[in-house]
Design a protein around this motif. Sequence first.
Motif, PDB file in Angstrom:
ATOM      1  N   LYS A  82       1.696  -6.568  -6.338  1.00 58.63           N
ATOM      2  CA  LYS A  82       1.203  -5.330  -5.722  1.00 58.63           C
ATOM      3  C   LYS A  82       1.875  -4.110  -6.331  1.00 58.63           C
ATOM      4  O   LYS A  82       1.221  -3.135  -6.689  1.00 58.63           O
ATOM      5  CB  LYS A  82       1.455  -5.353  -4.204  1.00 58.63           C
ATOM      6  N   SER A  83       3.216  -4.187  -6.433  1.00 55.16           N
ATOM      7  CA  SER A  83       3.934  -3.039  -7.008  1.00 55.16           C
ATOM      8  C   SER A  83       3.558  -2.853  -8.468  1.00 55.16           C
ATOM      9  O   SER A  83       3.418  -1.723  -8.942  1.00 55.16           O
ATOM     10  CB  SER A  83       5.438  -3.253  -6.902  1.00 55.16           C
ATOM     11  N   THR A  84       3.399  -3.968  -9.163  1.00 54.09           N
ATOM     12  CA  THR A  84       3.015  -3.882 -10.568  1.00 54.09           C
ATOM     13  C   THR A  84       1.678  -3.166 -10.709  1.00 54.09           C
ATOM     14  O   THR A  84       1.519  -2.275 -11.555  1.00 54.09           O
ATOM     15  CB  THR A  84       2.926  -5.304 -11.161  1.00 54.09           C
ATOM     16  N   LEU A 143       1.018   4.799  -2.408  1.00 59.03           N
ATOM     17  CA  LEU A 143       2.191   4.556  -1.568  1.00 59.03           C
ATOM     18  C   LEU A 143       2.614   3.102  -1.697  1.00 59.03           C
ATOM     19  O   LEU A 143       1.846   2.195  -1.373  1.00 59.03           O
ATOM     20  CB  LEU A 143       1.893   4.854  -0.096  1.00 59.03           C
ATOM     21  N   ASP A 144       3.836   2.868  -2.168  1.00 60.74           N
ATOM     22  CA  ASP A 144       4.339   1.499  -2.299  1.00 60.74           C
ATOM     23  C   ASP A 144       5.300   1.209  -1.152  1.00 60.74           C
ATOM     24  O   ASP A 144       6.453   1.620  -1.190  1.00 60.74           O
ATOM     25  CB  ASP A 144       5.038   1.319  -3.652  1.00 60.74           C
ATOM     26  N   GLU A 145       4.822   0.518  -0.149  1.00 59.90           N
ATOM     27  CA  GLU A 145       5.619   0.184   1.037  1.00 59.90           C
ATOM     28  C   GLU A 145       6.448   1.373   1.503  1.00 59.90           C
ATOM     29  O   GLU A 145       7.665   1.297   1.580  1.00 59.90           O
ATOM     30  CB  GLU A 145       6.529  -1.010   0.739  1.00 59.90           C
ATOM     31  N   PRO A 146       5.773   2.480   1.830  1.00 67.67           N
ATOM     32  CA  PRO A 146       6.511   3.721   2.093  1.00 67.67           C
ATOM     33  C   PRO A 146       7.380   3.663   3.343  1.00 67.67           C
ATOM     34  O   PRO A 146       8.312   4.441   3.476  1.00 67.67           O
ATOM     35  CB  PRO A 146       5.398   4.758   2.263  1.00 67.67           C
TER      36      PRO A 146
HETATM   37 MG   LIG Z   1       6.587  -4.508  -4.332  1.00 70.35          MG
END
Ligand SMILES: [Mg+2]
Lengths: 311, 298
Positions: free
Chosen positions: A70-72, A184-187
């Motif tokens: 997901k982050s990638t 937004l990455d796990e904000p």
């Molecule tokens: Mg991640």
Amino acid sequence: MSNNSEASHLNHSAADRKLAMKVDHVTKIFPVLKGSGAKTGDTFCVFKDVKFDVREGEFITMVGHSGCGKSTLLNIMAGFDKPSTGGIIVDGKEVTEPGLDRMVVFQSFALMPWLTCFDNVRVAVRSAHPDWSGPELDEHTQKYIDMMGLTGSEKKRPALLSGGMRQRVGIARAFCVNPKVLLLDEPFAQIDALTRGVIQEEMMAMWQRSNATVFMVTHDVDEAILLSDRIALMSNGPEAELAEIIDVNIPRPRTRQQMIESPEYSRVRNHILRFLISHQKQPGGSTEPAGKALTDSADESTNETPQKAEV
Amino acid sequence: MKSIFYKYKIGSKLMSLGLLLVLLLVWHGSTTVGKFDPTGKTDDEVMLMEMNGEIIPDPYNDGQYINNPEKSTTFPGPLKVVEKIKQEFSNPFHRKGTNDHGIGWLILYTLTVFAIGYLAASLVGVLLGVFIGLSRTLFEVLNPFLQVLKPISPVAWMPLLLYTVQDGKSVAVLVVFLASLWPTVANTAFGVSNIRNDYLRVARLLQFGWFRRFFTVILPGAAPSIVSGLRISFVSALVAIVPAEMLLGELGVGYNIWMEWNNLDIAGVMFAVLVFGAMGFILDSLLDRFARGVSFVE
Ligand SMILES: [Mg+2]
Ligand SMILES: Nc1ncnc2c1ncn2[C@@H]1O[C@H](COP(=O)(O)OP(=O)(O)OP(=O)(O)O)[C@@H](O)[C@H]1O
């Protein structure tokens, strides 16, 4: 900003909305790091052939097990990273570099500790409006500081603030340049549970006021349902795939209470949990149907008060 | 009252003062001219010593002698050094001929040499360090050179510098420059390469140009490291300037130490050494103030 119609956020019209960003058959392959018994030249495919559209004004969230990329993917959408094949299209052009049209809210806040809260937001405003005078920059910055409830903390350094307050600055910094898509990455992952709920609602209000388009990654199923118009589910990595995208038809403006009472909430929540459970500990298994027992156990929780559901 | 006591660390300051007093007393006690002890010497020998001026009659005790303070080779006591300080500062800016400059001139000379060399090295060192810290390739190319150049004492360059530059003051400046270059380069490079990736990402996101990136992210992000480099450089430069001035024999406080030694004026040597201590202390507290201004908490 001026287009402040609530109606534009109703889900029924989602399909008619214009395209904000296209994730076009994106595959990411990493070289395997040396040392772990791997040969040089070995590769590792995190996810393959991910394709979906982000439509203007929508709030779309991606949920999936840890390590599915997901982050990638979010970093590729932001332009920090390059896809191995495929591409990200914004305004008909392929994304190659990060830019102000795709602002990111980081899980780690990423505020510069040597700048005050005010200046952390102001540097972004200045980048977006290089032709503005000092007072104009200040005024615009102050507007977003006030909107996120940061009034009074302008002169403080981030180190003096709680995680919640810091992420408010992060959100203000992202919204103040009026980006085409917000990433937004796990904000809220690093914020305590009580504050998290408050900030989620603040951000929801901010999003509705500004008519922004948001793509978010999260582990928190309730958070995803509360905020999203659509939720994208990723199967497990390696070679993860985008399994499905589900609509969340809970009317807006939403409140947590109203969400919990909505039958749509139970339906969506169970659907997601069933998906996630069926994809537990099955490396490579992306579309196998879930076992009957698992499906039932997930169904049972339907009418109970929701428990914390995190992936 | 009690809070003021703790705020200004009065207790520890009093103890420092007490220790200083004890040290001064020991110094004084061990350097005061002692009574002459005639045991084991014949009267003739004593008479000969008096005639040679090695001993003089004790003005307070008839028939006894004390060692002649004029002839004594003992170390100068604190009173003598204080006298020297008073004498030097009574007319700090006198100038008689090429060799006799007031201490004010000497301090000024040393400070100028120090400031030019140190500031130039800081500027060059920070810039070089930033480039090295930002580029892995540049680091790998330059690192072997740095490793070889770093351990060379800046004083070792002096003959080469004298041969090429010739002008004494410039050589002193260059020695200070070389002494303060490497620690700044190394620490800056370290600081820059360890700036959190998050901040660099924000800079990319916000489309910072080179200039804004440098002043908004790189410099403040690496500031704590840069400052610790500047402080090491500072000490290193202060250490190097003494032998440089001694060898050059032009002017300056370091040169003054050697001059006083040539004059066999030990009190003068001690005075010059103390001047160095005081200069270092004052400059360092200025640097300290600067360091506190640029530090940040994550
Ligand atoms: Mg991640
Ligand atoms: N630069 C890299 N080089 C090699 N492998 C990487 C790199 N970055 C990420 N990976 C791998 O890619 C996979 C996906 O990582 P990613 O951080 O995108 O997962 P994620 O879905 O965001 O997980 P989480 O939910 O824990 O944040 C992981 O297995 C990770 O080890």
